[in-house]
Design a protein around this motif. Structure first.
Motif, mmCIF file in Angstrom:
data_model
loop_
_atom_site.group_PDB
_atom_site.id
_atom_site.type_symbol
_atom_site.label_atom_id
_atom_site.label_comp_id
_atom_site.label_asym_id
_atom_site.label_seq_id
_atom_site.Cartn_x
_atom_site.Cartn_y
_atom_site.Cartn_z
ATOM 1 N N THR A 190 -28.868 112.974 84.349
ATOM 2 C CA THR A 190 -27.833 113.829 83.259
ATOM 3 C C THR A 190 -27.330 114.935 83.288
ATOM 4 O OG1 THR A 190 -27.496 111.758 82.201
ATOM 5 C CG2 THR A 190 -26.837 112.828 80.668
ATOM 6 N N ARG B 204 -23.506 115.243 83.984
ATOM 7 C CA ARG B 204 -22.441 114.127 84.054
ATOM 8 C C ARG B 204 -22.756 113.149 82.157
ATOM 9 N NH1 ARG B 204 -25.863 108.697 86.290
ATOM 10 N NH2 ARG B 204 -27.470 108.954 84.757
ATOM 11 N N GLU B 205 -21.314 112.613 81.732
ATOM 12 C CA GLU B 205 -21.412 113.199 80.150
ATOM 13 C C GLU B 205 -22.460 112.154 79.916
ATOM 14 O OE1 GLU B 205 -18.577 111.644 77.139
ATOM 15 O OE2 GLU B 205 -17.540 111.923 79.387
ATOM 16 N N ASP C 259 -20.054 121.200 80.242
ATOM 17 C CA ASP C 259 -20.365 120.603 82.077
ATOM 18 C C ASP C 259 -20.585 122.187 82.860
ATOM 19 O OD1 ASP C 259 -18.096 122.077 82.849
ATOM 20 O OD2 ASP C 259 -16.752 120.085 81.834
#
Length: 247
Positions: A235, A146-147, A164
């Motif tokens: 993340t 995820r960002e 990504d």
């Protein structure tokens, strides 16, 4: 405390220096070594865990490993001897980026060590130069699940350090490579790896209070655990791909 010593201790209970369970490692190697008689090169081999797994049970496989950590290679030699692979697996104390391969390899591996070449694509370029026609590259690197938010960036990552998963694969294919298999590490694999890394280092510090590096080891375990739990857990992802050149 020397970073190489920290790494050697921290990986004592998880010699595969990446968030992968044993079953994932076996599956990737099965896809990457279809014949069982391949010549294998591991760039940034650490303790030679991938090479030992590749050659074990495949009597035709021969391999070379390259790493700059003398401590890791010393432990790697012990793994090789214990596995009865002396004479089939050789290790070299050298910079992976500057290693001159005597002849092409059927499989070139670089899992979790792409920093030695400056990133994923430069690593693929270097691996391709050492690859025999029709051979494969087994490469593992990070990507953003995820960002990344402020907490992730504050522990030392940069937003453009990774992309990504879809963009990562696009970059690989645009560079002329075809994924023939891949594994995306699960959160359970990440947790097992990180708890092993921090826990093994912490236990060593507790068991060796007389060692002058004990306090530094304990502090490193706490710092790493905090950065993981409060920074990049969930993340930062990790993908390991088996690739061949596009025709």
């Amino acid at each position: 405390m020397d970073r190489q010593k920290i790494s050697a201790i921290a990986h004592g209970d998880h010699p595969i220096a990446a968030p992968l369970h044993d079953s994932s490692v076996d599956r990737l190697l099965t896809r990457a070594l279809p014949r069982g008689d391949e010549r294998v090169l591991d760039l940034g081999c650490g303790e030679a865990a991938w090479l030992v797994r590749a050659a074990g049970g495949r009597p035709g496989v021969r391999g070379d490993g390259v790493d700059v950590s003398e401590a890791a290679l010393t432990r790697g030699w012990s793994w090789i001897e214990e596995a009865g692979l002396s004479g089939r697996v050789d290790l070299h104390l050298a910079d992976a980026a500057g290693f001159g391969a005597p002849q092409p390899y059927d499989l070139v591996m670089c899992v979790g060590a792409t920093h030695a070449f400056g990133g994923l694509l430069p690593t693929l370029e270097a691996a391709g130069q050492k690859l025999a026609e029709g051979g494969s590259v087994l490469i593992g690197d990070g990507f953003w699940e995820r960002e990344p938010g402020a907490a992730t960036l504050e522990v030392g990552f940069s937003a453009d350090e990774f992309a990504d998963l879809a963009t990562t694969v696009d970059r690989v294919t645009e560079a002329g490579w075809v994924p023939t298999y891949a594994h995306v590490s699960t959160l359970a694999e990440w947790d097992d790896y990180e708890w092993s890394w921090t826990g093994t280092l912490a236990r060593w510090a507790l068991d060796h209070p007389e060692d002058p590096d004990a306090k530094d080891a304990a502090a490193a375990a706490v710092q790493h655990r905090t950065e993981w739990l409060r920074g990049y857990r969930g993340t930062l992802g990790f993908v390991t791909m088996v690739l061949r050149r596009a025709e």
